[in-house]
Design an enzyme around this catalytic site. Structure first.
Site, short mmCIF file in Angstrom:
data_model
loop_
_atom_site.label_atom_id
_atom_site.label_comp_id
_atom_site.label_asym_id
_atom_site.label_seq_id
_atom_site.Cartn_x
_atom_site.Cartn_y
_atom_site.Cartn_z
N GLN A 1 56.87 58.17 64.59
CA GLN A 1 56.85 56.83 63.97
C GLN A 1 55.63 56.64 63.07
O GLN A 1 55.57 55.70 62.28
CB GLN A 1 56.86 55.73 65.05
CG GLN A 1 58.20 55.52 65.71
CD GLN A 1 58.32 56.30 67.01
OE1 GLN A 1 57.67 57.33 67.19
NE2 GLN A 1 59.15 55.83 67.91
N ARG B 1 67.97 49.11 75.32
CA ARG B 1 66.67 49.79 75.46
C ARG B 1 65.86 49.02 76.50
O ARG B 1 65.56 47.84 76.31
CB ARG B 1 65.95 49.87 74.10
CG ARG B 1 66.67 50.80 73.12
CD ARG B 1 65.79 51.20 71.96
NE ARG B 1 64.70 52.04 72.39
CZ ARG B 1 63.65 52.32 71.60
NH1 ARG B 1 63.57 51.82 70.38
NH2 ARG B 1 62.69 53.12 72.03
N ARG C 1 64.43 49.61 65.27
CA ARG C 1 63.50 49.89 66.37
C ARG C 1 62.27 48.99 66.25
O ARG C 1 62.11 48.28 65.27
CB ARG C 1 63.11 51.37 66.38
CG ARG C 1 62.73 51.91 65.00
CD ARG C 1 61.72 52.98 65.08
NE ARG C 1 60.48 52.51 65.66
CZ ARG C 1 59.61 51.74 65.01
NH1 ARG C 1 59.83 51.34 63.76
NH2 ARG C 1 58.51 51.34 65.59
N GLY C 2 61.39 49.08 67.28
CA GLY C 2 60.23 48.20 67.31
C GLY C 2 60.59 46.98 68.14
O GLY C 2 61.63 46.35 67.89
N ALA C 3 59.74 46.66 69.13
CA ALA C 3 60.12 45.63 70.11
C ALA C 3 60.58 44.29 69.48
O ALA C 3 61.67 43.80 69.79
CB ALA C 3 58.96 45.42 71.08
N ASN D 1 53.39 50.68 75.97
CA ASN D 1 53.54 50.91 74.54
C ASN D 1 53.97 52.37 74.34
O ASN D 1 54.05 53.15 75.30
CB ASN D 1 52.23 50.61 73.79
CG ASN D 1 52.43 50.55 72.29
OD1 ASN D 1 53.38 49.91 71.81
ND2 ASN D 1 51.60 51.22 71.52
N LYS D 2 54.23 52.73 73.12
CA LYS D 2 54.70 54.08 72.78
C LYS D 2 53.86 55.15 73.46
O LYS D 2 52.63 55.04 73.49
CB LYS D 2 54.68 54.23 71.26
CG LYS D 2 55.19 55.55 70.73
CD LYS D 2 56.58 55.90 71.23
CE LYS D 2 57.62 54.83 70.94
NZ LYS D 2 58.92 55.12 71.58
N ASP E 1 55.17 46.98 73.86
CA ASP E 1 56.60 46.75 74.13
C ASP E 1 56.81 45.83 75.33
O ASP E 1 57.85 45.20 75.45
CB ASP E 1 57.29 48.09 74.35
CG ASP E 1 57.28 48.88 73.05
OD1 ASP E 1 56.30 49.60 72.80
OD2 ASP E 1 58.24 48.72 72.26
O1 MRU Z 1 60.52 53.35 70.41
P1 MRU Z 1 60.16 52.44 69.27
O2 MRU Z 1 59.95 53.13 67.98
O3 MRU Z 1 61.08 51.27 69.19
O4 MRU Z 1 58.74 51.95 69.72
C1 MRU Z 1 58.36 50.69 69.80
C2 MRU Z 1 57.25 50.53 68.92
O5 MRU Z 1 57.44 50.39 67.74
C3 MRU Z 1 55.90 50.62 69.42
O6 MRU Z 1 55.76 50.93 70.73
C4 MRU Z 1 55.08 49.48 68.94
O7 MRU Z 1 53.79 49.80 69.09
C5 MRU Z 1 55.42 48.15 69.57
S1 MRU Z 1 56.54 47.23 68.58
C6 MRU Z 1 55.55 46.32 67.46
#
Ligand code: MRU
Length: 366
Positions: free
Chosen positions: A210, A94, A57-59, A260-261, A250
């Site tokens: 997270q 995703r 996970r993580g963009a 973002n999250k 993201d």
């Molecule tokens: O849903 P996730 O855990 O894949 O979320 C993405 C992220 O990790 C965050 O939104 C993050 O701040 C951006 S990715 C460096």
């Protein structure tokens, strides 16, 4: 960054006895921070599953994983239909983080003009280049972010003397979410490594927590941090205990709006109300110039189960799930939100720091 004292990247190629790539190795993030388990993904289906279930996970990291997933697909079938099929399938896994589509399309573009027998090797090379570039981008974000932290400390003057700089973050935008360094946490690691006293407020980031990943990786690197409930951000800012907020992203639209999250938007509102700077660490592959504003960013809606069930370590030692809500309760789960550009004090990119959307566009598109 460091895991149990060793330098690692969050995704690496595993080669077979003939020296050719046969899989990628990633940490299963659904088991962190309780267990650090490396898994090998040796097929495009396994990459697709790992991204969908958030083992990966993580963009930026899902971008790199998607690129390697396409290379794995081409190991099996290098035809045009297979290329189109897997590029579309992996990119759709995703929807919010644009890095996934960006990385898959980049590999597709690199191999499409090539003959069938040259495609697989070229795809592996391109995917590895994407991973290597992610490391360089984040290292640069760390350098520019450190300059911003220095400027913020100077602004605070006596207010900062004798205590650590207090940084709040949300979700996990550290090395676990990228190939290395992280985005929002890269400046924090730089500051810590330079001998600065920094302290990070880590918000839990319900529903998937997270924040546990952020607290884990900060602790592995020796950076002091404190976990707080998402709802505590406002009171901490009101008490003057947050000097700046740094988050990852993201997808950022052409007008600077930031997806973002979920929960990021509330932090940005609170930061504005209390005069706390709100910075977004933005690698250029996360900038989507094709979208005019954040209103056009697709927001992933994940299973209601993530809201009504909470996984973690049981007192008996094993991993378990608890259900704080009554069975059958209705739940909605938007995984991301959009923070308007007007609430962003600065976008920290590998090309420098920008404080207006116009400067951001010029800096990243030029
Ligand atoms: O849903 P996730 O855990 O894949 O979320 C993405 C992220 O990790 C965050 O939104 C993050 O701040 C951006 S990715 C460096």
């Amino acid at each position: 960054m460091k895991l149990f004292g060793e330098s690692v990247r969050s995704i690496e190629i595993v080669s077979g006895p003939d020296g050719r790539p046969q899989a990628v190795r990633v940490l299963d993030q659904t088991r962190l921070p309780h267990e650090a388990v490396w898994i090998e993904l040796g097929s495009p289906e396994s990459v697709e599953r790992a991204i969908a279930t958030m083992q990966v996970r993580g963009a930026p990291l899902i971008g790199a994983a998607g690129a390697f997933g396409l290379a794995l697909a081409l190991d099996g079938d290098t035809s045009d239909p297979a290329l189109a099929h897997w590029a579309a399938r992996l990119a759709a896994t995703r929807p919010t983080a644009v890095n996934l589509r960006w990385a898959v399309e980049r590999v597709e573009r690199a191999v499409r003009p090539l003959s069938a027998d040259a495609r697989a090797a070229a795809a592996w090379r391109e995917a590895q280049a994407i991973a290597d570039e992610d490391v360089a981008i984040n290292a640069a974000i760390g350098r520019y972010g450190l300059d911003l932290l220095r400027a913020r400390a100077a602004d605070l003057g006596a207010g900062h003397a004798g205590r650590p700089l207090q940084i709040m973050t949300h979700c996990n935008a550290g090395w676990l979410a990228t190939v290395d360094w992280g985005t929002a946490l890269a400046p924090v690691y730089r500051a810590h490594d330079a001998g600065w006293a920094v302290h990070v407020w880590v918000s839990e980031t319900r529903p998937r927590n997270q924040g546990a990943l952020t607290a884990f990786e900060l602790a592995e690197h020796g950076v002091p941090c404190t976990v707080v409930a998402d709802n505590a951000a406002g009171v901490l800012m009101a008490e003057g205990r947050v000097d700046t907020v740094i988050v990852g992203c993201d997808r950022v639209a052409a007008n600077g709006d930031v997806a973002n999250k979920v929960g990021t938007y509330l932090k940005a509102l609170a930061a504005r109300a209390h005069g706390v700077p709100f910075w977004v660490a933005l690698p250029s592959p996360t900038f989507d110039a094709r979208l005019a504003s954040g209103a056009a960013i697709p927001i992933e809606r994940r299973s209601a189960t993530e809201v009504i069930e909470v996984p973690g370590r049981a007192e008996t030692g094993g991993l378990a799930v608890v259900m704080p809500f009554s069975a059958g309760v209705a739940a909605d789960n938007p995984a991301f939100d959009v923070t308007p550009a007007t609430l962003v004090s600065a976008w920290i990119t590998e090309c420098g720091v920008f404080t207006t959307p116009a400067a951001l566009r010029e800096g990243l598109i030029a």
